[in-house]
Design an enzyme around this catalytic site. Structure first.
Site, PDB file in Angstrom:
ATOM      1  N   GLY A  81       0.385  -1.301   0.006  1.00 36.78           N
ATOM      2  CA  GLY A  81       0.473  -0.343  -0.047  1.00 36.78           C
ATOM      3  C   GLY A  81       0.524   0.982  -0.311  1.00 36.78           C
TER       4      GLY A  81
ATOM      5  N   MET B  68      -4.623  -7.281  -6.259  1.00 35.24           N
ATOM      6  CA  MET B  68      -3.570  -8.359  -7.328  1.00 35.24           C
ATOM      7  C   MET B  68      -4.810  -9.282  -7.686  1.00 35.24           C
ATOM      8  SD  MET B  68       0.515  -7.379  -7.130  1.00 35.24           S
ATOM      9  CE  MET B  68       0.481  -8.717  -7.375  1.00 35.24           C
TER      10      MET B  68
ATOM     11  N   HIS C 285       1.416   1.098 -13.018  1.00 33.18           N
ATOM     12  CA  HIS C 285       2.402  -0.784 -13.285  1.00 33.18           C
ATOM     13  C   HIS C 285       3.205   0.008 -13.431  1.00 33.18           C
ATOM     14  CE1 HIS C 285       2.650  -4.114 -14.917  1.00 33.18           C
ATOM     15  NE2 HIS C 285       3.172  -3.878 -16.117  1.00 33.18           N
TER      16      HIS C 285
END
Ligand code: GRF
Length: 231
Positions: free
Chosen positions: A25, A107, A126
């Site tokens: 996080g 995920m 990403h």
């Protein structure tokens, strides 16, 4: 097709953001810090995770943000289990009146249930210069391929993994002695700058999606420039 935020709302209230995260996080933290520092005019209304022990949930609690753990296990084995799970997520997002969804180290494959509900209103970050190196271990793939530069990408989410209209990219050099870990760390420090900035552009109603391309209105005013992100 437009990712532009209605400007009427812009003046009335802060953009309501929901964050989906599965792990550490640190990108969530970057968004929280940008809001606290006044660099991002938005409000996180919920942080949701598919992992009970995600550090992202601890961070949410630490900042008094609503945190939700939604266990995927009860859904496993059902027909369309991913879609049914995403419908449950959608319920949470709607309950918290989320306008923009941020995937931040989430995920799990996101299905059309969420993607259609949040078309051009869901972003992902990403750790590569997409379309190079989609999927897992992007930094390792970059090293193995011998590229001199990699980086990070914020994009709107579509059904293909790590595809979708690109909002911002930052270029990060690959050093001779890099390991996947050192490269990941260098890229991550740019992720933390890029993601809040992309969200702020959205909050200001400055993103316009035309097909695969995102037009940024007044792109010359971006607060920091790596290589200029063309408008
Ligand atoms: C980041 O590298 C992000 O680009 C990728 O997953 C990682 C998440 O890191 N999608 P964190 O959980 O935000 O620290």
């Amino acid at each position: 097709m437009s990712g532009e935020r209605p400007t009427g709302k812009l003046r009335q209230e802060k953009l309501r953001v929901g964050v989906l995260a599965s792990g550490r996080g640190s990108n969530l933290q970057a968004i929280i810090d940008a809001i606290d520092a006044g660099r991002l005019d938005a409000r996180i209304t919920v942080v949701l995770s598919n992992k009970k022990d995600a550090q992202a949930l601890d961070r949410a609690r630490h900042h008094n943000l609503a945190d939700v753990f939604l266990d995927p296990k009860p859904y496993a084995g059902q027909p369309d289990s991913r879609e049914v799970y995403d419908r449950a997520i959608l319920d949470v997002l709607r309950k918290h009146e989320v306008e923009l969804v941020l995937l931040a180290g989430y995920m799990k494959i996101v299905t059309s249930v969420l993607i259609n509900a949040y078309e051009n209103r869901m972003m992902n970050i990403h750790p590569s210069l997409l379309p190079a190196f989609p999927g897992l271990e992007a930094q390792k793939k970059a090293l193995e391929s011998g590229v001199r530069f990699s980086g990070c990408t914020v994009h709107f989410v579509t059904e293909e993994v790590d595809e979708g209209p690109i909002i911002l990219q930052a270029v990060v050099p690959v050093e001779h002695d890099d390991t996947p870990e050192t490269l990941a760390e260098r890229i991550l420090s740019w992720e933390h700058k890029l993601y809040p900035q992309a969200v702020e552009l959205y909050a200001q109603g400055r993103l316009n999606v035309e097909g695969r391309r995102v037009h940024i209105m007044d792109a010359t005013n971006l607060p920091f420039v790596v290589l200029r992100n063309p408008s």
